[in-house]
Design a protein around this motif. Structure first.
Motif, PDB file in Angstrom:
ATOM      1  N   VAL A 146       4.507   5.162  -5.753  1.00  0.00           N
ATOM      2  CA  VAL A 146       4.522   5.088  -7.215  1.00  0.00           C
ATOM      3  C   VAL A 146       3.524   6.080  -7.803  1.00  0.00           C
ATOM      4  O   VAL A 146       3.826   6.803  -8.763  1.00  0.00           O
ATOM      5  CB  VAL A 146       4.187   3.659  -7.693  1.00  0.00           C
ATOM      6  N   TRP A 147       2.331   6.132  -7.226  1.00  0.00           N
ATOM      7  CA  TRP A 147       1.265   7.003  -7.735  1.00  0.00           C
ATOM      8  C   TRP A 147       1.669   8.478  -7.640  1.00  0.00           C
ATOM      9  O   TRP A 147       1.414   9.262  -8.561  1.00  0.00           O
ATOM     10  CB  TRP A 147      -0.017   6.749  -6.958  1.00  0.00           C
ATOM     11  N   LEU A 186       9.421  -2.164  -4.956  1.00  0.00           N
ATOM     12  CA  LEU A 186       8.780  -2.568  -3.707  1.00  0.00           C
ATOM     13  C   LEU A 186       7.319  -2.929  -3.930  1.00  0.00           C
ATOM     14  O   LEU A 186       6.819  -3.933  -3.392  1.00  0.00           O
ATOM     15  CB  LEU A 186       8.883  -1.445  -2.672  1.00  0.00           C
ATOM     16  N   PHE A 187       6.610  -2.122  -4.707  1.00  0.00           N
ATOM     17  CA  PHE A 187       5.180  -2.358  -4.938  1.00  0.00           C
ATOM     18  C   PHE A 187       4.951  -3.688  -5.655  1.00  0.00           C
ATOM     19  O   PHE A 187       4.131  -4.509  -5.224  1.00  0.00           O
ATOM     20  CB  PHE A 187       4.601  -1.202  -5.752  1.00  0.00           C
ATOM     21  N   VAL A 188       5.674  -3.906  -6.746  1.00  0.00           N
ATOM     22  CA  VAL A 188       5.479  -5.134  -7.521  1.00  0.00           C
ATOM     23  C   VAL A 188       5.892  -6.351  -6.701  1.00  0.00           C
ATOM     24  O   VAL A 188       5.187  -7.372  -6.683  1.00  0.00           O
ATOM     25  CB  VAL A 188       6.261  -5.070  -8.846  1.00  0.00           C
ATOM     26  N   THR A 189       7.035  -6.258  -5.993  1.00  0.00           N
ATOM     27  CA  THR A 189       7.487  -7.392  -5.195  1.00  0.00           C
ATOM     28  C   THR A 189       6.502  -7.715  -4.075  1.00  0.00           C
ATOM     29  O   THR A 189       6.167  -8.887  -3.852  1.00  0.00           O
ATOM     30  CB  THR A 189       8.877  -7.104  -4.593  1.00  0.00           C
ATOM     31  N   ALA A 190       6.031  -6.674  -3.365  1.00  0.00           N
ATOM     32  CA  ALA A 190       5.086  -6.906  -2.269  1.00  0.00           C
ATOM     33  C   ALA A 190       3.777  -7.487  -2.794  1.00  0.00           C
ATOM     34  O   ALA A 190       3.232  -8.444  -2.217  1.00  0.00           O
ATOM     35  CB  ALA A 190       4.819  -5.598  -1.517  1.00  0.00           C
ATOM     36  N   ALA A 214       0.824  -1.212   0.000  1.00  0.00           N
ATOM     37  CA  ALA A 214       0.000   0.000   0.000  1.00  0.00           C
ATOM     38  C   ALA A 214       0.861   1.266   0.000  1.00  0.00           C
ATOM     39  O   ALA A 214       0.617   2.197  -0.781  1.00  0.00           O
ATOM     40  CB  ALA A 214      -0.939  -0.005   1.204  1.00  0.00           C
ATOM     41  N   VAL A 215       1.873   1.297   0.852  1.00  0.00           N
ATOM     42  CA  VAL A 215       2.728   2.487   0.959  1.00  0.00           C
ATOM     43  C   VAL A 215       3.541   2.685  -0.317  1.00  0.00           C
ATOM     44  O   VAL A 215       3.643   3.804  -0.840  1.00  0.00           O
ATOM     45  CB  VAL A 215       3.653   2.379   2.183  1.00  0.00           C
TER      46      VAL A 215
END
Length: 268
Positions: A33-34, A47-51, A27-28
């Motif tokens: 990214v956004w 981080l976003f894709v991996t999480a 989420a963070v």
């Protein structure tokens, strides 16, 4: 058959803080990214894709366990499979570590085997097949969610960096679903058809099960096979409205340790 296990209670079903922590990271980093927070878009995409990939791995294995529970295997609760805690899986290396390494090295979404099902507690070949199919069907659902903004033409106002992250995540989910349905020992696709094979065939194939996942990954390193496979994946994603440059730039941003391609350099 008698079983020492009872139906899981609330503690066996309680969502693990570990899983909630992974969701929080997703989420963070998704917010970063956004917004392009601190101009660290590439690392935030990583981080976003991996999480999100680890979240999908947990849900993949949860789907196996939950389906097994409703098919008669009461042991999954005591084993911790219903808590979504990746540390509870039987083969954490195959379930979490290797799939993440595969993503980092080759951009391939390939979950491994994780939960141990008490097959003797389950009656009916269809139930056995459904337990094996439940995991990759979760990846199909994830792929639908990731591609929905594209085929619904709902990308107005969505930052390009976030679009690219979704495109790459969609590629991972599509490859995970398709590769897992390949009927190779050790993958879910073989688990779907295994109940329908003769006992002699199952005995002959069983010794090869530990090597199925590695064999598929090794085959994808063959240049001709790799090109043909990813061309097919790109064609499928384009049919779902995801342009090739979205998955390409998503992967390029994900690999924050390499030089950013100028085509994707305007993403901030």
């Amino acid at each position: 058959m008698a079983t020492p296990y009872s139906r899981p209670d609330r503690s066996d079903r309680r969502v693990s803080p570990v899983f909630l922590g992974i969701v929080a990271v997703a989420a963070v980093s998704g917010w970063a990214v956004w917004t392009g927070y601190a101009d660290a878009t590439a690392f935030a995409v990583f981080l976003f894709v991996t999480a999100m990939w680890v979240v999908s791995l947990c849900l993949h294995e949860y789907a196996h366990a939950r389906t097994a529970l409703h098919s008669g295997d009461l042991s999954v609760g005591a084993k911790g499979y219903l808590t979504l805690n990746p540390a509870k899986y039987t083969h954490a290396l195959l379930s979490i570590v290797l799939p993440v390494v595969f993503v980092i090295l080759g951009g391939i979404g390939l979950p491994g085997g994780a939960v141990y099902i008490e097959r003797g507690a389950i009656r009916g070949r269809w139930r056995h097949s459904l337990i094996s199919a439940a995991g990759p069907l979760t990846n199909v659902l994830f792929a639908v969610v990731c591609t929905a903004p594209f085929w619904l033409h709902a990308l107005d106002g969505v930052p390009r960096s976030f679009q690219y992250a979704l495109g790459f995540l969609a590629l991972l989910q599509v490859t995970a679903a398709i590769l897992n349905f390949v009927p190779v020992p050790g993958l879910d696709g073989y688990g779907v058809i295994e109940p329908w094979l003769s006992r002699s065939v199952r005995r002959q194939v069983e010794p090869f099960a530990p090597f199925g996942l590695i064999a598929v990954f090794a085959l994808l390193w063959v240049p001709e096979v790799n090109v043909a496979f990813f061309d097919a994946m790109d064609g499928l994603l384009r049919a779902l409205g995801v342009p090739e440059f979205a998955t390409y730039c998503g992967r390029n941003l994900f690999r924050f340790w390499v030089e950013r391609d100028p085509v994707c350099a305007l993403v901030g």
